[in-house]
Design a protein around this motif. Sequence first.
Motif, PDB file in Angstrom:
ATOM      1  N   CYS A 224       0.868  -1.179   0.000  1.00 29.02           N
ATOM      2  CA  CYS A 224       0.000   0.000   0.000  1.00 29.02           C
ATOM      3  C   CYS A 224       0.910   1.235   0.000  1.00 29.02           C
ATOM      4  N   CYS A 227       0.243   3.079   3.859  1.00 25.64           N
ATOM      5  CA  CYS A 227       0.510   2.509   5.182  1.00 25.64           C
ATOM      6  C   CYS A 227       1.555   1.400   5.108  1.00 25.64           C
ATOM      7  N   HIS A 243      -9.526  -2.174   1.780  1.00 27.81           N
ATOM      8  CA  HIS A 243      -8.390  -1.553   2.450  1.00 27.81           C
ATOM      9  C   HIS A 243      -8.446  -0.030   2.411  1.00 27.81           C
ATOM     10  N   CYS A 247      -7.273   1.494   5.681  1.00 28.24           N
ATOM     11  CA  CYS A 247      -5.943   2.099   5.651  1.00 28.24           C
ATOM     12  C   CYS A 247      -5.870   3.224   6.687  1.00 28.24           C
TER      13      CYS A 247
HETATM   14 ZN   LIG Z   1      -2.844   1.232   3.479  1.00 28.62          ZN
END
Ligand SMILES: [Zn+2]
Length: 562
Positions: A224, A227, A243, A247
């Motif tokens: 990602c 994050c 997500h 997130c």
């Molecule tokens: Zn994330």
Amino acid sequence: MLWEKESRKEDALYLNMFAISGGSATINEALSGIRIETKDSTWNKNDAVSMQRRTEGNEHFGNGYWNDAMEMYNASLRYAESGSKNISLAYANRSACFLKMKRYNECLIDVELAKEAGYPADLMPKLDRRKEKCLKAIEEGAAEATIMKYEPILSFEPDEHFPCMANVVKIGRDAEGKVGLFAKEDVDVGQTIIKEKAFMAYVYSRYGWKCNVCLKEYGNFVSCSKCTVAMFCSEECRGNSLHDYECGLKFCETYRLNTEHGLTGGHAFELNGLIMRVVRSCLVVIDMFASVDELMNFVEQAIKSDRNQIPTTLSDVKLQYGAFLKLPLKSNFTTLEDDALCVVFEAHKMLLDIPKLKTIFNLKKYRRFLMHLISHHYLVLDVHSNIASSGFSRDSNVPWASSTTGVMVGYLSHSCAPNVLVSTFHGNSVIITVRPVRKGQQIMNSLLLALLTLPKDQRHKMLWLERRMICQCVRCDGVTASLAQCKRMRSDPVYQYLTSKQLNPDDDEAMQTMIDKCKTFLRKYGQLQWSDEIGNIAQVYVTLTYLQYRGLMSSETILETS
Ligand SMILES: [Zn+2]
Ligand SMILES: [Zn+2]
Ligand SMILES: [Zn+2]
């Protein structure tokens, strides 16, 4: 109190669960005793951490521990700052792991990912040599020899209406009228009769191990960009909205076994994991409906309708969700225990902290509904989640753990003398017969692997703590194999081979030999009444199958036989 309203009036609100138990002050007090990790700067992208993880990965690689090395390279990717050269270096090093694991296609993809991320020109010849090696191996046909040959598939044609189920099994009702699965014909040992993609899936710990969305393992994961938690196996998973919601929420990678009761199942998980799992399950269904009203209508219909209704198909996600809501709860529990209430409280808060959800759950009636929805999900997940944990790795006291919940698997009844066991593969639950099943017999699974060889009092204690369940299976009724039969099993050379053999997971052939011997033993003795010997070998068998699916070719696992 679950799904109860404040009054009989049609527009009455659902009860405020948090007020009933003494108010949020009480819950906060209970929560204060529980360590929920809050997000701090250690969760931010950080090139120094990224570099450190890569170095740790290199150490593992040097020792020939490809799995561990790969996990560290994935961690390096998760922590790498945007545009950092750590990204290309981690991809490149991971490609070396794939090469060693003979996963040539994945290796080639990582080589390209490294190049796209700006791999340093002076190191490029090394990467090109790796690519050549890979192409050569593929040309020579070695790629076919990779792990995927063990991917589980149904041993029979799929059922017409339930493609995840073999056509030798049907859904029916047991003597008490409860939904269960039954054999339509005799089924041999070692047959895969269900392979079901998880309806709900969640990774509890060690995020470099599986795709955050679908739980695929050993993919060409991409991190990602915001994050340090999520990795995705494909564009599809990266584009999944789950997500996006999650997130930035507080996650907890630390993991503590709740050893108070000597448990290893669901309750052994740190509350933070339980909270995130139920949050994830709500996000899945909130996203399924156009509005909260639609979701409410759907859920209320499902709750009101006959719980023991047999579905005619589970072909789309809404039908699956309807069936999910009707799965039996822990002894039909409708009151939450204190720790469960804490989980629900925290999940409720967490969900409503997500800006988009705050906007759509803008009425009190929606927020009250959400309390009950979370509770209901919690209770279903508590009973029906299949937790895969692959033990501890050499340098970490955090096991790899994830949870999958399927509807079909939820129809399996429990017996301490089961005829099938559950294994997992890339977010799928796989049901395999461990004893011969006769036509008409019910398909019975053991909720916990540990139960297979435990004495009755310990089984009952565990089942009560885990599921509030009093088991009345044949084995608990005292019907077991005779002493003479047990003696015969123990003196069988196959039994002696299987219980004395140290597993070398590098050795594909030896592993297959052991699996075949397990089947031979279970075929021969599986129709006798239950005994610890059968339990032992069934456990070895399902563990080996799990390892084989996962293609643990390297270092990792030492088989434990009790
Ligand atoms: Zn994330
Ligand atoms: Zn995925
Ligand atoms: Zn039992």
